[in-house]
Design a protein around this motif. Structure first.
Motif: not given
Length: 89
Positions: A44-46, A57-62, A76-89
């Motif tokens: 899942p996204p960091v 508000g409800v995370p999904i796993s598939s 959805v970004h959770d407001n922690s640690h600024g910007a980030g690039k996320e690759a879906l895996r």
């Protein structure tokens, strides 16, 4: 058959939401039935989560390729640690 998955990085900043489209996760499995493809979120996204837009508000796993085509899945970004690039895996 072979499965091919191409995922582009998504850049989000604090509190952002990006709706996944077929431009982000694109997969083929060599059949003529892409609507039957299912994605599993193995990492899942960091700094956030993947959600179905009907259940914020409800995370999904598939999720399915049909969910992506219908634009029903968001990163959805959770407001922690600024910007980030996320690759879906």
């Amino acid at each position: 058959g072979d499965i091919v998955l191409l995922a582009k990085p998504v850049t989000l900043t604090g509190g952002d939401r990006v709706t996944l489209t077929t431009d982000v996760p694109v997969a083929t499995d060599g059949t003529s039935k892409p609507e039957k493809l299912l994605y599993a979120v193995s990492l899942p996204p960091v700094h956030g989560q993947i959600e179905h837009i009907n259940y914020p508000g409800v995370p999904i796993s598939s999720y399915s390729q049909l969910d992506v085509v219908a634009q029903k899945v968001s990163d959805v970004h959770d407001n922690s640690h600024g910007a980030g690039k996320e690759a879906l895996r």
